[in-house]
Design a protein around this motif. Structure first.
Motif, short mmCIF file in Angstrom:
data_model
loop_
_atom_site.label_atom_id
_atom_site.label_comp_id
_atom_site.label_asym_id
_atom_site.label_seq_id
_atom_site.Cartn_x
_atom_site.Cartn_y
_atom_site.Cartn_z
N LEU A 164 0.82 -1.22 0.00
CA LEU A 164 0.00 0.00 0.00
C LEU A 164 0.85 1.27 0.00
CD1 LEU A 164 -2.77 -1.09 2.53
CD2 LEU A 164 -3.03 -0.75 0.07
N THR A 165 2.04 1.20 0.54
CA THR A 165 2.91 2.38 0.57
C THR A 165 3.79 2.48 -0.66
OG1 THR A 165 4.59 1.15 1.81
CG2 THR A 165 2.99 2.44 3.09
N TRP A 188 0.27 -8.21 -3.98
CA TRP A 188 0.24 -6.78 -3.66
C TRP A 188 0.76 -5.91 -4.79
CZ3 TRP A 188 -2.83 -5.20 -0.11
CH2 TRP A 188 -3.17 -6.07 0.92
N LEU A 197 -2.14 -4.71 -6.73
CA LEU A 197 -3.11 -3.94 -5.96
C LEU A 197 -3.64 -2.74 -6.74
CD1 LEU A 197 -4.57 -3.35 -3.30
CD2 LEU A 197 -2.55 -2.10 -2.55
N MET A 224 -7.66 -1.59 -7.37
CA MET A 224 -8.26 -0.30 -7.04
C MET A 224 -8.74 0.42 -8.30
SD MET A 224 -6.07 1.40 -3.96
CE MET A 224 -6.03 0.65 -2.32
N PRO A 259 -4.87 6.42 -5.60
CA PRO A 259 -5.26 6.19 -4.22
C PRO A 259 -4.55 7.14 -3.25
CG PRO A 259 -3.81 4.44 -4.99
CD PRO A 259 -4.18 5.26 -6.18
N THR A 260 -5.30 7.63 -2.28
CA THR A 260 -4.77 8.49 -1.24
C THR A 260 -4.52 7.67 0.02
OG1 THR A 260 -6.98 9.07 -0.44
CG2 THR A 260 -6.04 10.44 -2.19
N VAL A 261 -4.08 8.34 1.08
CA VAL A 261 -3.83 7.66 2.35
C VAL A 261 -5.12 7.05 2.89
CG1 VAL A 261 -3.10 7.96 4.75
CG2 VAL A 261 -1.87 9.13 2.90
N HIS A 291 -7.71 6.04 1.16
CA HIS A 291 -8.04 4.86 0.36
C HIS A 291 -7.25 3.65 0.83
CE1 HIS A 291 -9.34 7.84 -2.93
NE2 HIS A 291 -10.42 7.19 -2.53
N ASN A 292 -5.95 3.87 1.07
CA ASN A 292 -5.10 2.77 1.52
C ASN A 292 -5.53 2.24 2.88
OD1 ASN A 292 -3.53 2.92 -0.78
ND2 ASN A 292 -2.03 4.29 0.14
N PHE A 311 -8.71 0.18 2.45
CA PHE A 311 -8.42 -1.12 1.84
C PHE A 311 -7.73 -2.03 2.85
CE2 PHE A 311 -6.34 -4.29 -0.69
CZ PHE A 311 -7.18 -4.47 -1.77
N PHE A 312 -6.77 -1.50 3.59
CA PHE A 312 -6.06 -2.28 4.59
C PHE A 312 -7.02 -2.78 5.67
CE2 PHE A 312 -3.74 -2.58 8.62
CZ PHE A 312 -2.74 -3.48 8.28
#
Length: 224
Positions: free
Chosen positions: A57-58, A128, A131, A135, A143-145, A147-148, A151-152
């Motif tokens: 995600l990062t 991943w 990913l 999305m 995706p923004t923070v 969104h992450n 999802f997480f």
């Protein structure tokens, strides 16, 4: 946002429900530690899954596609699966009945097995890495923070629910099974670990050693 959470929830269930080494180890540890042992494997695998999720995600997870990192991760997975296969076969030679061991030591061993199986699974890299496509399919192209985080959260909620569900089902099945199945189950787990190790080794071989993947020299065309 609800669509993103539901997608993550669905993908989490699919990811965790796929049969593999974690499932086989859950059965093996569940035979010795009951529900507590089976759940410890599942929770341990969540620790590894969470690590891969954060990396993916990062954006750091894209770095793990490099051959320099993917190959040792895969080899570590092969070695650990082979060790589990040997250990399960040894247990089959001396275990002929279900003897529950609910000590903290057994739970820690089961937890450690789940963590190692998840961390040394190179398939998590591919999961991943894809990913962004998942999305993008629901309209999240950048995706923004938030969104992450959604999802997480959805993925981990599904993983946690599956951990309890899987451990509960396996424990119920084992408790109702004839005791002479213990030996056969250990041997089945050992064979499963061996097959998975060989499949992973074959995959690594095709990626890094197979002649089809080697760099071919450019063709030399003669002038007419």
């Amino acid at each position: 946002m609800f669509a993103l959470f539901f997608t993550a929830l669905l993908l989490g269930f699919i990811f965790n429900a796929a049969p593999g080494a974690v499932f086989a180890e859950t059965i093996r540890q569940g035979m010795r530690g009951g529900f507590k042992g089976a759940l410890a494997v599942q929770i341990g695998s969540l620790v590894g899954d969470a690590l891969w999720a954060v990396l993916g995600l990062t954006g750091v997870g894209l770095l793990l596609q490099w051959d320099l990192l993917r190959l040792p991760i895969g080899l570590a997975g092969v070695l650990y699966l082979l060790w589990l296969a040997w250990d399960a076969w040894q247990e089959a030679n001396k275990e002929f009945s279900i003897k529950l061991d609910r000590t903290n030591t057994h739970s820690k061993n089961a937890l450690r097995s789940g963590i190692l199986l998840s961390i040394t699974n190179p398939q998590n890299v591919a999961y991943w890495a894809a990913l962004g496509s998942a999305m993008g399919a629901i309209g999240v192209s950048d995706p923004t923070v938030s969104h992450n985080l959604i999802f997480f959260t959805g993925f981990m909620v599904a993983s946690m629910l599956w951990a309890f569900l899987c451990a509960g089902i396996i424990t119920q099945v084992l408790q109702r099974s004839p005791r002479y199945w213990t030996n056969l189950t250990y041997r089945a787990c050992a064979i499963a670990f061996l097959v998975l190790a060989l499949a992973l080794l074959r995959n690594l071989w095709s990626l890094y050693v197979s002649p089809q993947n080697s760099v071919q020299p450019p063709a030399i065309h003669s002038e007419p």
